[in-house]
Write an enzyme that holds these catalytic residues in place. Structure first.
Site, PDB file in Angstrom:
ATOM      1  N   LYS A  72     -25.842   4.912  51.693  1.00  0.00           N
ATOM      2  CA  LYS A  72     -26.098   3.478  51.469  1.00  0.00           C
ATOM      3  C   LYS A  72     -25.061   2.627  52.182  1.00  0.00           C
ATOM      4  O   LYS A  72     -25.379   1.554  52.692  1.00  0.00           O
ATOM      5  CB  LYS A  72     -26.078   3.149  49.972  1.00  0.00           C
ATOM      6  CG  LYS A  72     -26.966   4.024  49.099  1.00  0.00           C
ATOM      7  CD  LYS A  72     -28.437   3.789  49.321  1.00  0.00           C
ATOM      8  CE  LYS A  72     -29.272   5.026  49.032  1.00  0.00           C
ATOM      9  NZ  LYS A  72     -29.409   5.998  50.119  1.00  0.00           N
TER      10      LYS A  72
ATOM     11  N   GLU B  92     -22.839  -4.300  43.479  1.00  0.00           N
ATOM     12  CA  GLU B  92     -23.754  -5.376  43.871  1.00  0.00           C
ATOM     13  C   GLU B  92     -24.063  -6.221  42.647  1.00  0.00           C
ATOM     14  O   GLU B  92     -23.945  -5.752  41.518  1.00  0.00           O
ATOM     15  CB  GLU B  92     -25.091  -4.792  44.373  1.00  0.00           C
ATOM     16  CG  GLU B  92     -25.038  -4.210  45.766  1.00  0.00           C
ATOM     17  CD  GLU B  92     -26.373  -3.649  46.210  1.00  0.00           C
ATOM     18  OE1 GLU B  92     -27.312  -3.585  45.377  1.00  0.00           O
ATOM     19  OE2 GLU B  92     -26.481  -3.263  47.378  1.00  0.00           O
TER      20      GLU B  92
ATOM     21  N   HIS C 198     -37.776   5.637  37.846  1.00  0.00           N
ATOM     22  CA  HIS C 198     -37.644   5.748  39.299  1.00  0.00           C
ATOM     23  C   HIS C 198     -38.697   6.627  39.942  1.00  0.00           C
ATOM     24  O   HIS C 198     -38.607   6.954  41.126  1.00  0.00           O
ATOM     25  CB  HIS C 198     -36.237   6.216  39.700  1.00  0.00           C
ATOM     26  CG  HIS C 198     -35.165   5.314  39.178  1.00  0.00           C
ATOM     27  ND1 HIS C 198     -34.982   4.043  39.660  1.00  0.00           N
ATOM     28  CD2 HIS C 198     -34.261   5.472  38.185  1.00  0.00           C
ATOM     29  CE1 HIS C 198     -33.987   3.471  38.998  1.00  0.00           C
ATOM     30  NE2 HIS C 198     -33.541   4.309  38.092  1.00  0.00           N
TER      31      HIS C 198
ATOM     32  N   ARG D   7     -38.759   9.057  56.185  1.00  0.00           N
ATOM     33  CA  ARG D   7     -39.839  10.054  56.132  1.00  0.00           C
ATOM     34  C   ARG D   7     -41.177   9.343  55.982  1.00  0.00           C
ATOM     35  O   ARG D   7     -41.222   8.134  55.756  1.00  0.00           O
ATOM     36  CB  ARG D   7     -39.625  10.956  54.913  1.00  0.00           C
ATOM     37  CG  ARG D   7     -39.636  10.128  53.630  1.00  0.00           C
ATOM     38  CD  ARG D   7     -39.589  10.946  52.367  1.00  0.00           C
ATOM     39  NE  ARG D   7     -39.816  10.113  51.209  1.00  0.00           N
ATOM     40  CZ  ARG D   7     -38.890   9.449  50.534  1.00  0.00           C
ATOM     41  NH1 ARG D   7     -37.620   9.528  50.923  1.00  0.00           N
ATOM     42  NH2 ARG D   7     -39.201   8.709  49.495  1.00  0.00           N
TER      43      ARG D   7
HETATM   44  C1  MV4 Z   1     -31.021  -2.488  42.435  1.00  0.00           C
HETATM   45  C2  MV4 Z   1     -31.662  -3.100  41.333  1.00  0.00           C
HETATM   46  C3  MV4 Z   1     -31.208  -4.331  40.946  1.00  0.00           C
HETATM   47  N1  MV4 Z   1     -30.198  -4.925  41.594  1.00  0.00           N
HETATM   48  N2  MV4 Z   1     -30.024  -3.131  43.072  1.00  0.00           N
HETATM   49  C4  MV4 Z   1     -33.242   1.680  42.086  1.00  0.00           C
HETATM   50  C5  MV4 Z   1     -33.439   2.748  43.059  1.00  0.00           C
HETATM   51  C6  MV4 Z   1     -32.646   2.406  44.259  1.00  0.00           C
HETATM   52  N3  MV4 Z   1     -33.486   2.491  45.412  1.00  0.00           N
HETATM   53  C7  MV4 Z   1     -32.147   1.039  44.026  1.00  0.00           C
HETATM   54  N4  MV4 Z   1     -32.621   0.616  42.752  1.00  0.00           N
HETATM   55  C8  MV4 Z   1     -32.361  -0.613  42.257  1.00  0.00           C
HETATM   56  N5  MV4 Z   1     -31.384  -1.290  42.884  1.00  0.00           N
HETATM   57  C9  MV4 Z   1     -29.620  -4.312  42.628  1.00  0.00           C
HETATM   58  N6  MV4 Z   1     -28.591  -4.914  43.227  1.00  0.00           N
HETATM   59  C10 MV4 Z   1     -32.687  -2.418  40.711  1.00  0.00           C
HETATM   60  C11 MV4 Z   1     -33.039  -1.169  41.150  1.00  0.00           C
HETATM   61  C12 MV4 Z   1     -34.091  -0.539  40.414  1.00  0.00           C
HETATM   62  C13 MV4 Z   1     -35.309  -0.263  40.997  1.00  0.00           C
HETATM   63  C14 MV4 Z   1     -35.593  -0.533  42.322  1.00  0.00           C
HETATM   64  C15 MV4 Z   1     -36.819  -0.275  42.869  1.00  0.00           C
HETATM   65  C16 MV4 Z   1     -37.804   0.292  42.078  1.00  0.00           C
HETATM   66  C17 MV4 Z   1     -37.565   0.590  40.779  1.00  0.00           C
HETATM   67  C18 MV4 Z   1     -36.323   0.313  40.217  1.00  0.00           C
HETATM   68  C19 MV4 Z   1     -36.112   0.601  38.876  1.00  0.00           C
HETATM   69  C20 MV4 Z   1     -34.909   0.345  38.331  1.00  0.00           C
HETATM   70  C21 MV4 Z   1     -33.882  -0.214  39.095  1.00  0.00           C
END
Ligand code: MV4
Length: 480
Positions: A115, A199, A234, A291
């Protein structure tokens, strides 16, 4: 490219081989001992056993797969998703052996696998990012000062994480230190890399991702968005395209941002750029998946392209056959992941024998399936049976088609997420488009399905009773 090996199993192996066959390319399947009679093995022109059932003895053994690819004189290896698909060392070794990896170069996989490296790469490209830091933080006091500036709630993320692994929400300053220590120790044990960053926590986001495709001639296109907010822990369960909340302007802005992310790492092939979108429709770059994704079919339905065909053509050096202006969205596509999991019992895997297994069919229905009636579902792998995809002129039509297709999907022997899919399709928040990533947590409970079953049983009983009374009357007539 005359012959490709598909380093995967199940529905995605079949999906990839279907396109290869259409293109006149010969196919090689690999399989573990427990998959000897699996549909993907029979679908291929040739098949080779690569080891015992556990993934780390078969589908994850890159060297064995490459060795077989060389012996069988294949030209390219398609990794599908999961398994070795985002393993940079594997991609590199494939290429070092003179074979084509049907995917991006190892460099792009490495950058986007971290990341922090990803944030660094996109820095010069003016991509909207969630307020936060772009470097690993180790000093707790320094981190606290930054957190104060950003404002709570704060999210601590592991650089090597992804798919939600290694994330910690901090609501209040007093919890920051302990949460950061936990995050570091978790990241160290889970990924062997304790780097974390912070973040601003976007509290109720939608998860919207953009499909991109880049060729070796410097062309990068986007194929619009997929709405992936309906997820559970997730794990995505329902995906659709287009998203009901994007305007053409937002779509274009996100598409441009996504192609810039691809350019930032010299991307080649199919990739997905993930964004968070807040309630005010601000979008932020999250990460890039290097992917072909599970949910790629909804993009294929609305854009009319075969993404696997493009992947193969790009891998053999061809230029993308169209320009961004040539692409447009037609209709609406919905996808439900059908898992052998019990939605009434905390989605526990429900493995067993598929005593009955009949797929729905018809206009606007596509099933990307990896199973057949009579098969045992192996315990060793992801329990996804298929992806049920519907396509209609409008979102409403795709939802109605999905509800019908769920009814016509006959499974006995194991529990599946089909009833859960019907729950989502019928839910007011989903139908109105007013939902975020908390949908499942906020609205779903097994009672919702139980209640529906009870209601249906009541209706059935009432219909039966009415018919009974009518029959009684008719039977009594001659007597009077
Ligand atoms: C976040 C977020 C809220 N704020 N970043 C979850 C998986 C990873 N790809 C990043 N994720 C998240 N990052 C910030 N700054 C909330 C999530 C997140 C989420 C993101 C996409 C789809 C489902 C999710 C479920 C919970 C939290």
């Amino acid at each position: 490219m005359k012959k490709i090996l598909v380093a995967n199993r199940g529905e995605i192996a079949i999906r990839v081989m279907q396109t290869a066959k259409k293109m006149g390319i010969r196919t090689v399947a690999v399989f573990s001992e427990v998959d000897r009679n699996a549909p993907h093995v029979r679908f291929a022109d040739e098949a080779v056993c690569i080891g015992e059932a556990p993934s780390n003895k078969s589908y994850l053994v890159g060297d064995k797969i490459i060795q077989e690819a060389l012996r069988l004189r294949v030209d390219g290896i398609h990794p599908g998703y999961g398994f070795l698909s985002e393993n940079a060392d594997f991609a590199e070794t494939v290429e070092k052996n003179g074979l084509t990896f049907i995917g991006p170069k190892s460099k792009a996989i490495r950058i986007m696998g971290s990341k922090l490296a990803a944030k660094e790469a996109v820095k010069a490209y003016d991509i909207p990012m969630v307020p936060g830091v772009d470097e690993a933080i180790t000093d707790v006091n320094e981190a606290k000062t930054i957190a104060d500036k950003i404002g709570y709630p704060i999210l601590i993320k592991a650089s090597a994480g992804g798919g939600g692994k290694g994330m910690r929400i901090v609501e209040k300053k007093k919890d920051f230190e302990s949460q950061m220590k936990r995050a570091i120790s978790e990241a160290t044990s889970a990924f062997g890399d304790g780097s974390v960053f912070i973040e601003k926590y976007v509290t109720s986001p939608r998860h919207i991702e953009i499909q991109v495709m880049a060729d070796t001639h410097g062309n990068v296109l986007h194929f619009f968005e997929r709405e992936c907010s309906i997820q559970r822990r997730h794990q995505k369960v329902v995906e659709e395209a287009p998203s009901s909340i994007l305007t053409p302007e937002l779509r274009e802005a996100m598409g441009i941002a996504a192609t810039k992310v691809a350019k930032s790492c010299d991307y080649i092939g199919a990739g997905t750029v993930e964004f968070l979108m807040d309630a005010d429709l601000n979008f932020y770059f999250l990460e890039m998946n290097t992917r072909l994704q599970v949910e790629h079919p909804v993009t294929e339905m609305i854009s009319g392209v075969d993404l696997v065909e493009l992947q193969i053509n790009v891998a053999r050096g061809e230029a993308l056959p169209f320009k961004q202006e040539d692409l447009s969205i037609k209709g609406h596509a919905m996808e439900l992941r059908v898992y052998a999991e019990d939605p009434l019992n905390d989605f526990l895997p429900s493995v067993g024998n598929l005593e009955t297994y009949q797929l729905p069919e018809g206009e606007g229905v596509r099933v990307d399936n990896g199973f057949e009636e009579g098969m045992d579902i192996p315990i060793y792998y992801d329990p996804m049976l298929s992806k049920l995809i519907t396509y209609g002129k409008t979102r409403e039509e795709s939802i109605e088609l999905m509800l019908k297709a769920i009814q016509n999907y006959k499974v006995k022997g194991v529990q599946t997420t089909l009833p859960f899919g019907a729950f989502v399709m019928e839910h007011e928040a989903f139908r109105s488009g007013n939902f975020d990533t908390h949908f499942v947590k906020d609205y779903y409970s097994p009672e919702a399905i139980h209640q529906k079953h009870t209601q249906e049983a009541e209706i059935a009983a009432l219909i039966a009773l009415r018919q009974y009374l009518k029959d009684q009357k008719t039977l009594q007539l001659p007597l009077n």
